[in-house]
Enzyme design. Structure first.
Site, PDB file in Angstrom:
ATOM      1  N   SER A  21       0.830  -1.206   0.000  1.00  0.00           N
ATOM      2  CA  SER A  21       0.000   0.000   0.000  1.00  0.00           C
ATOM      3  C   SER A  21       0.864   1.256   0.000  1.00  0.00           C
ATOM      4  CB  SER A  21      -0.925   0.006   1.221  1.00  0.00           C
ATOM      5  OG  SER A  21      -1.831  -1.070   1.179  1.00  0.00           O
ATOM      6  N   ARG A  44       0.278   8.055   5.944  1.00  0.00           N
ATOM      7  CA  ARG A  44      -0.664   7.279   6.759  1.00  0.00           C
ATOM      8  C   ARG A  44      -2.096   7.781   6.595  1.00  0.00           C
ATOM      9  NH1 ARG A  44       0.828   2.593   9.598  1.00  0.00           N
ATOM     10  NH2 ARG A  44       3.104   2.531   9.539  1.00  0.00           N
ATOM     11  N   HIS A  47      -3.210   6.343   3.400  1.00  0.00           N
ATOM     12  CA  HIS A  47      -3.392   4.905   3.600  1.00  0.00           C
ATOM     13  C   HIS A  47      -4.724   4.620   4.287  1.00  0.00           C
ATOM     14  CE1 HIS A  47      -2.496   1.032   5.856  1.00  0.00           C
ATOM     15  NE2 HIS A  47      -2.307   0.693   4.600  1.00  0.00           N
TER      16      HIS A  47
END
Length: 215
Positions: A21, A44, A47
């Site tokens: 990812s 993040r 993500h």
């Protein structure tokens, strides 16, 4: 593992899924202005949301990353506006440094005071929180009114947070509250526009705790 579909996943190993990812994010994000210290937070958030527009809309006070890491390593309290943020935070990393995660919105005294004043619990919760979490991290992902109240308290000298992660989502006052936060000379992480939410607030906070743990 048979999923009984024509599609087969690249991997079912959690670590490999995360690594893949992040690789995709790095490949697809394109040009950006973030520093190497800020980028792990952006990464993040993307993500957690699969939203590059949201990630690229993040704004950082120049001292945000340093201040967040320092607050975590100093064992300062983390204040969440709602339970969804509290539940998602990696408490092990926060508690490793002596910190703790708190949410006040469902406290009985907060509920009673909100009814008495005919205002939101989020506002009253911030008034309580600033008295108990000086120098802490305020992570707001749901309630624009909580962020606006925190901003008011900061301006009036009643609140001295170490870092404000202000990423509330919504159509009413969300974008405006973040605009006001970005005007303050206190460490903050926020973004432009209506997007945000508890999930991305948790992602930003967890990214900071990872950086704090790495030393």
């Amino acid at each position: 593992m048979d999923f009984r579909t024509e599609f087969r996943p690249i991997t079912v190993q959690p670590q490999q899924i995360e690594e893949k990812s992040f690789q995709i994010i790095d490949e697809e994000i394109g040009e950006h202005h973030f520093t190497k210290e800020q980028y792990p937070i952006v990464q993040r958030v993307i993500h957690a949301s699969a939203d590059f527009e949201l990630g690229k809309s993040l704004l950082f006070h120049p001292n945000a990353i340093e201040a967040g890491i320092r607050a975590i390593r100093s064992g300062k309290k983390v204040v969440a506006d709602v339970q969804m943020v509290q539940v998602g935070v990696n408490k092990t990393r926060i508690e490793k440094f002596g910190g703790s995660v708190h949410v006040y919105i469902s406290d009985s005294d907060v509920i009673e005071e909100a009814k008495r004043l005919n205002t939101t619990r989020a506002i009253v919760a911030m008034r309580k929180a600033v008295k108990e979490a000086e120098g802490g991290i305020f992570a707001i992902g749901n309630a624009p009114t909580a962020l606006l109240e925190l901003i008011r308290l900061i301006k009036e000298g009643e609140a001295r947070p170490g870092l404000v992660i202000g990423l509330p989502v919504g159509f009413v006052s969300a974008a405006e509250s973040k605009e006001e936060l970005a005007k303050l000379d206190v460490p903050f992480i926020t973004n432009v526009g209506r997007k945000g939410g508890s999930t991305v607030t948790v992602a930003a906070l967890n990214a900071l705790s990872i950086l704090a743990e790495r030393g």
